[in-house]
Design an enzyme around this catalytic site. Structure first.
Site, PDB file in Angstrom:
ATOM      1  N   HIS A   1       0.755  -1.333   0.258  1.00 35.49           N
ATOM      2  CA  HIS A   1      -0.087   0.000  -0.240  1.00 35.49           C
ATOM      3  C   HIS A   1       0.756   1.162   0.008  1.00 35.49           C
ATOM      4  O   HIS A   1       1.338   0.981   0.819  1.00 35.49           O
ATOM      5  CB  HIS A   1      -1.049  -0.397   0.961  1.00 35.49           C
ATOM      6  CG  HIS A   1      -1.837  -1.814   1.176  1.00 35.49           C
ATOM      7  ND1 HIS A   1      -2.378  -1.899   2.468  1.00 35.49           N
ATOM      8  CD2 HIS A   1      -3.023  -1.953   0.432  1.00 35.49           C
ATOM      9  CE1 HIS A   1      -2.626  -3.083   1.758  1.00 35.49           C
ATOM     10  NE2 HIS A   1      -3.859  -2.669   0.239  1.00 35.49           N
TER      11      HIS A   1
ATOM     12  N   GLU B   1       1.700   3.278   3.081  1.00 37.36           N
ATOM     13  CA  GLU B   1       2.486   3.113   4.105  1.00 37.36           C
ATOM     14  C   GLU B   1       3.836   3.584   4.956  1.00 37.36           C
ATOM     15  O   GLU B   1       4.333   2.173   4.091  1.00 37.36           O
ATOM     16  CB  GLU B   1       1.863   1.662   4.536  1.00 37.36           C
ATOM     17  CG  GLU B   1      -0.088   1.952   4.521  1.00 37.36           C
ATOM     18  CD  GLU B   1      -0.299   0.262   4.218  1.00 37.36           C
ATOM     19  OE1 GLU B   1      -1.838   0.170   4.652  1.00 37.36           O
ATOM     20  OE2 GLU B   1       0.212  -0.563   4.370  1.00 37.36           O
TER      21      GLU B   1
ATOM     22  N   HIS C   1       3.244  -2.979   6.617  1.00 40.26           N
ATOM     23  CA  HIS C   1       2.600  -2.743   6.723  1.00 40.26           C
ATOM     24  C   HIS C   1       1.435  -1.447   7.923  1.00 40.26           C
ATOM     25  O   HIS C   1       2.294  -1.898   8.903  1.00 40.26           O
ATOM     26  CB  HIS C   1       0.577  -3.479   6.191  1.00 40.26           C
ATOM     27  CG  HIS C   1       0.567  -3.832   4.924  1.00 40.26           C
ATOM     28  ND1 HIS C   1      -0.520  -3.444   4.443  1.00 40.26           N
ATOM     29  CD2 HIS C   1       1.084  -5.244   4.045  1.00 40.26           C
ATOM     30  CE1 HIS C   1      -0.387  -4.653   3.009  1.00 40.26           C
ATOM     31  NE2 HIS C   1       0.857  -5.677   3.341  1.00 40.26           N
TER      32      HIS C   1
ATOM     33  N   GLU D   1       0.506  -5.444  10.684  1.00 39.98           N
ATOM     34  CA  GLU D   1       0.135  -4.224  11.197  1.00 39.98           C
ATOM     35  C   GLU D   1       0.958  -3.045  12.243  1.00 39.98           C
ATOM     36  O   GLU D   1       0.463  -3.833  13.010  1.00 39.98           O
ATOM     37  CB  GLU D   1      -1.187  -4.460  11.624  1.00 39.98           C
ATOM     38  CG  GLU D   1      -1.237  -5.229  10.028  1.00 39.98           C
ATOM     39  CD  GLU D   1      -2.247  -3.997   8.381  1.00 39.98           C
ATOM     40  OE1 GLU D   1      -1.740  -2.530   8.972  1.00 39.98           O
ATOM     41  OE2 GLU D   1      -2.370  -4.298   8.149  1.00 39.98           O
TER      42      GLU D   1
HETATM   43 ZN   LIG Z   1      -1.253  -2.210   4.009  1.00 40.18          ZN
END
Ligand SMILES: [Zn+2]
Length: 336
Positions: free
Chosen positions: A61, A64, A154, A217
């Site tokens: 992404h 990020e 991420h 994350e």
């Molecule tokens: Zn992500």
């Protein structure tokens, strides 16, 4: 060492500037063999026989930023001999177009296009990249006869009851104690176990290459250059130990959650009955109605369920939230 290896000192800036190295491979003064395999894809190999293989990705992404900066610093440290290297490492900066734009993605979420799903999105600017990264990962792991790892980093946009957590893809293979030990080393507070196959990068490498794969994350981020990388120090240190072939005997506690349901958005009539900024892993009691869409209702059926990644704004047909329950004891007891 050739001067063409200088781009390793700032792989992020080099990649964002759409530059090409003078030569596509070389050896640094510290003896690390590098091969530039294409935009944002870099193979690093130790001077000695590698003991394992580690794919490290960030920027799947594009917005990020913190893990992307962390990975770029790691490349520089490996190249300069400041980070020990026992593993073959494939560094992947994922969605470079979106990174340049400062967006999560341009047309479609790259992390929903793996395992061949990109073939159904011919017009998407993300589709060719998903295919490229699949080929690069398969080629990397095909040459590996030793333990294979994939760490995909991420950051979350929303707050979370557990600020840093991991997601493990579901392939049907038994859970590996080595992965749980590494997640504890990285001081992740929770891990979420998927129960169905997905289209993420880590699902692809776990399923198709047998990699020990996890999606991390790592909390909230800011634009490039404004991140407090100290907040990511534990995962950075654990990643450096992983590629150096070092173990850490100190293991932080880890909560385990297993997905029990998915809330799907079926139409534009979909209503999610939680605040749009509700933190990940917020708990709800049995009987709570969390969503409705025409005749469809989602009610909590376990004593307690927690919601992860709630997003009522997704396109109809997509996931608007995951529901998980605590399975810490049974999961940890089941590890080999
Ligand atoms: Zn992500």
């Amino acid at each position: 060492m050739t001067s063409s290896a200088d781009f390793l000192d700032d792989f992020l800036t080099f990649t964002l500037a759409d530059q090409r190295p003078d030569a596509t491979s070389g050896t640094t003064a510290s003896g690390v063999r590098w091969t530039w395999q294409g935009e944002g894809v870099l193979l690093l190999e130790p001077a000695q026989e590698p003991t394992h293989s580690v794919l490290v990705s960030a920027g799947i992404h594009g917005d990020e930023t913190a893990p992307i900066e962390m990975l770029s610093s790691l490349v520089a440290d490996i190249a300069r001999g400041r980070a020990a290297l026992a593993a073959r490492v494939l560094v992947v900066l994922g969605n470079i177009g979106a990174m340049r734009a400062g967006d999560r993605y341009l047309d479609d979420d790259l992390n929903r296009l793996f395992s061949g799903r990109h073939a159904r999105f011919e017009q998407s600017r993300e589709a060719p990249r998903a295919g490229e990264l699949e080929r690069a990962a398969l080629e990397f792991f095909a040459a590996a006869a030793h333990p294979k790892w994939h760490i995909d980093m991420h950051t979350a946009i929303r707050a979370s009851v557990f600020e840093q957590f991991a997601l493990l893809p579901h392939t049907g293979a038994p859970l590996a104690r080595a992965m749980f030990d590494w997640l504890r080393d990285a001081r992740l507070q929770a891990v979420l176990l998927h129960r169905e196959k997905g289209n993420t990068f880590t699902h692809f490498t776990a399923q198709e290459a047998g990699a020990l794969a996890c999606t991390l994350e790592l909390g909230k981020v800011r634009p490039f250059g404004q991140n407090d990388l100290a907040r990511f120090a534990a995962s950075d240190a654990a990643l450096r130990r992983l590629i150096a072939g070092e173990a850490n005997a100190e293991h932080a506690p880890l909560r385990v959650f297993t997905v029990v349901a998915q809330i799907d958005k079926q139409s534009e009539h979909f209503v999610l009955n939680v605040a749009s900024d509700v933190p990940n892993f917020t708990a709800f009691a049995a009987g709570t109605e969390l969503a409705r869409d025409g005749e469809y209702r989602y009610r909590v059926s376990h004593d307690e369920e927690r919601i992860v990644f709630p997003n009522p704004k997704v396109k109809p047909g997509l996931r608007a939230g995951l529901m998980v329950v605590d399975t810490t004891e049974s999961t940890l007891a089941s590890l080999d």
